[in-house]
Design a protein around this motif. Structure first.
Motif, PDB file in Angstrom:
ATOM      1  N   MET A  88      43.121  38.933  34.584  1.00  0.00           N
ATOM      2  CA  MET A  88      43.595  39.744  35.696  1.00  0.00           C
ATOM      3  C   MET A  88      44.146  41.073  35.189  1.00  0.00           C
ATOM      4  SD  MET A  88      42.924  38.060  38.409  1.00  0.00           S
ATOM      5  CE  MET A  88      43.914  38.896  39.645  1.00  0.00           C
ATOM      6  N   SER A 119      46.586  44.346  35.806  1.00  0.00           N
ATOM      7  CA  SER A 119      47.824  44.650  36.512  1.00  0.00           C
ATOM      8  C   SER A 119      47.747  46.060  37.099  1.00  0.00           C
ATOM      9  CB  SER A 119      49.013  44.574  35.552  1.00  0.00           C
ATOM     10  OG  SER A 119      48.944  45.649  34.617  1.00  0.00           O
ATOM     11  N   GLN A 123      37.740  42.349  33.179  1.00  0.00           N
ATOM     12  CA  GLN A 123      38.663  41.807  34.158  1.00  0.00           C
ATOM     13  C   GLN A 123      37.984  40.793  35.072  1.00  0.00           C
ATOM     14  OE1 GLN A 123      39.147  45.509  37.104  1.00  0.00           O
ATOM     15  NE2 GLN A 123      40.135  43.678  37.937  1.00  0.00           N
ATOM     16  N   LEU A 126      37.352  39.114  38.774  1.00  0.00           N
ATOM     17  CA  LEU A 126      37.321  39.572  40.163  1.00  0.00           C
ATOM     18  C   LEU A 126      36.650  38.515  41.019  1.00  0.00           C
ATOM     19  CD1 LEU A 126      34.555  42.313  40.778  1.00  0.00           C
ATOM     20  CD2 LEU A 126      34.370  40.436  39.157  1.00  0.00           C
ATOM     21  N   SER A 149      33.416  33.953  41.898  1.00  0.00           N
ATOM     22  CA  SER A 149      34.234  34.632  40.896  1.00  0.00           C
ATOM     23  C   SER A 149      33.375  35.114  39.746  1.00  0.00           C
ATOM     24  CB  SER A 149      35.312  33.686  40.360  1.00  0.00           C
ATOM     25  OG  SER A 149      36.152  33.245  41.409  1.00  0.00           O
ATOM     26  N   THR A 205      33.271  38.195  36.111  1.00  0.00           N
ATOM     27  CA  THR A 205      33.896  39.111  35.166  1.00  0.00           C
ATOM     28  C   THR A 205      33.140  40.428  35.178  1.00  0.00           C
ATOM     29  OG1 THR A 205      34.494  37.244  33.739  1.00  0.00           O
ATOM     30  CG2 THR A 205      34.571  39.422  32.742  1.00  0.00           C
ATOM     31  N   SER A 220      40.156  42.079  43.455  1.00  0.00           N
ATOM     32  CA  SER A 220      40.962  41.293  42.529  1.00  0.00           C
ATOM     33  C   SER A 220      42.376  41.256  43.074  1.00  0.00           C
ATOM     34  CB  SER A 220      40.954  41.918  41.131  1.00  0.00           C
ATOM     35  OG  SER A 220      41.746  41.160  40.237  1.00  0.00           O
ATOM     36  N   GLY A 221      42.830  40.072  43.495  1.00  0.00           N
ATOM     37  CA  GLY A 221      44.115  39.983  44.164  1.00  0.00           C
ATOM     38  C   GLY A 221      44.088  40.855  45.408  1.00  0.00           C
TER      39      GLY A 221
END
Length: 358
Positions: free
Chosen positions: A43, A45, A269, A271, A282, A284, A320-321
């Motif tokens: 993940m 930030s 990351q 995603l 899901s 990468t 992502s999030g």
């Protein structure tokens, strides 16, 4: 239209156009991808998104891209000299000295563009390997594959070439279906400009129709405001009437993901992709600045991921999030859990239309 139906439609609209292949040819077995960025993604930030963007501007020709270390989660920035490495370390990221700058890798892609622009091929920068990663799908014929191999060989170790299963195809989708021009499509993210509300989707969807509805032949819910395809792959549809359009993405399990910001994806990351056909998958991020040669024209500056997708997923949300990353364009399909989903970076689109996620 009922409140429940409107809520489902506006959560994250996934468009579904018929699959359009890039041609026919001899199938080839996929080769393993030796990229250091392979494996499970990590993940990113908010601070890493911001730092990545800032260092890209600061380093200029001394940079060679960045990625997230799958073991530590650190932001790793590839640079071509010691002074640039010191700048990266002073910012709090990890520096890695490499032999080829982003400008040099882009020059390699210019050669591919000039000499190997073959439908069914794709290439982009993998900063973790300091290479241009080239893919050829099953539609690339034996003579065309020989030509591609010859061009790749002339570029030496700057290029990595592999066959991938399936055929690079536009796959319209994003959440719940919308219809226009006889096609079923979807919006990736709801966005706003002042008091006006819109949804974003794939440009190869909005090229097909001006008016969009929630069901085939149903009342209009929006009209095309803008569209770009090929070269890019994005479109903007303005809601008509008084829509209920929450800033969320459909998770296809009764829930939704709130979207509060947008960023450019970073290689390595993790995603997710929300689509009406494969629902939530899901993956990468494996390459950036990607060119995809569709049968009806190329698209540039895309992002390649391992998320699974299939026909009907184009226009969908890559996220992502709570961070919006991209609008689903297409893929060569999915083998097991390893896909090749391509997305249009969403930040570019927000800037073009002067809209924002909410």
């Amino acid at each position: 239209m009922s409140r429940t139906l409107r809520a489902r439609i506006f959560l994250s609209v996934l468009l579904t156009l018929p699959a359009v292949g890039l041609g026919s040819g001899t199938a080839g077995a996929a080769e393993p991808d030796p990229s250091p960025s392979g494996g499970a993604g990590v993940m990113a930030s908010p601070g890493q998104y911001a730092l990545d963007s800032r260092l890209e501007r600061t380093l200029g020709d001394h940079g060679a891209g960045s990625y997230l270390d799958s073991a530590t989660g650190e932001l790793v920035v590839a640079v071509t000299d010691a002074a640039a490495a010191e700048t990266v370390r002073a910012s709090g990221a990890r520096a890695e000295l490499v032999g080829r700058s982003t400008a040099q890798l882009q020059a390699v892609m210019d050669v591919l563009e000039a000499r190997a622009k073959i439908p069914g091929t794709s290439w982009g920068i993998d900063p973790a390997a300091n290479q241009v990663a080239v893919e050829a799908d099953e539609s690339v014929s034996t003579p065309s594959m020989a030509r591609l191999r010859a061009v790749a060989a002339s570029l030496g170790e700057a290029v990595r070439l592999r066959r991938v299963p399936g055929t690079f195809t536009k796959e319209v989708a994003g959440g719940d279906a919308v219809h226009g021009g006889g096609f079923r499509c979807s919006a990736a993210f709801n966005v706003s400009r002042g008091a006006e509300l819109f949804f974003l989707t794939a440009g190869h969807c909005t090229e097909s129709a001006v008016s969009w509805s929630a069901v085939a032949g149903g009342p209009e819910i929006g009209t095309r405001e803008g569209s770009s395809f090929p070269t890019d792959d994005y479109g903007l549809v303005r809601y008509t009437g008084t829509p209920e359009a929450p800033g969320t993405v459909n998770l296809h399990d009764g829930g939704a993901q709130d979207i509060t910001s947008a960023a450019d994806a970073i290689v390595g990351q993790a995603l997710r992709k929300s689509g009406s056909t494969t629902r939530v998958t899901s993956g990468t991020v494996t390459a950036v600045d990607v060119t995809v040669n569709y049968s009806d024209g190329p698209v540039y500056g895309m992002v390649r991921t391992t998320a699974c997708s299939s026909g009907g997923d184009s226009g969908g949300a890559h996220f992502s999030g709570s961070t919006a990353l991209g609008i689903h364009s297409g893929s060569s399909g999915c083998s097991g859990t390893n896909g090749s989903a391509i997305h249009q970076p969403v930040r570019e689109v927000l800037g073009v239309y002067g809209v924002e996620v909410y």
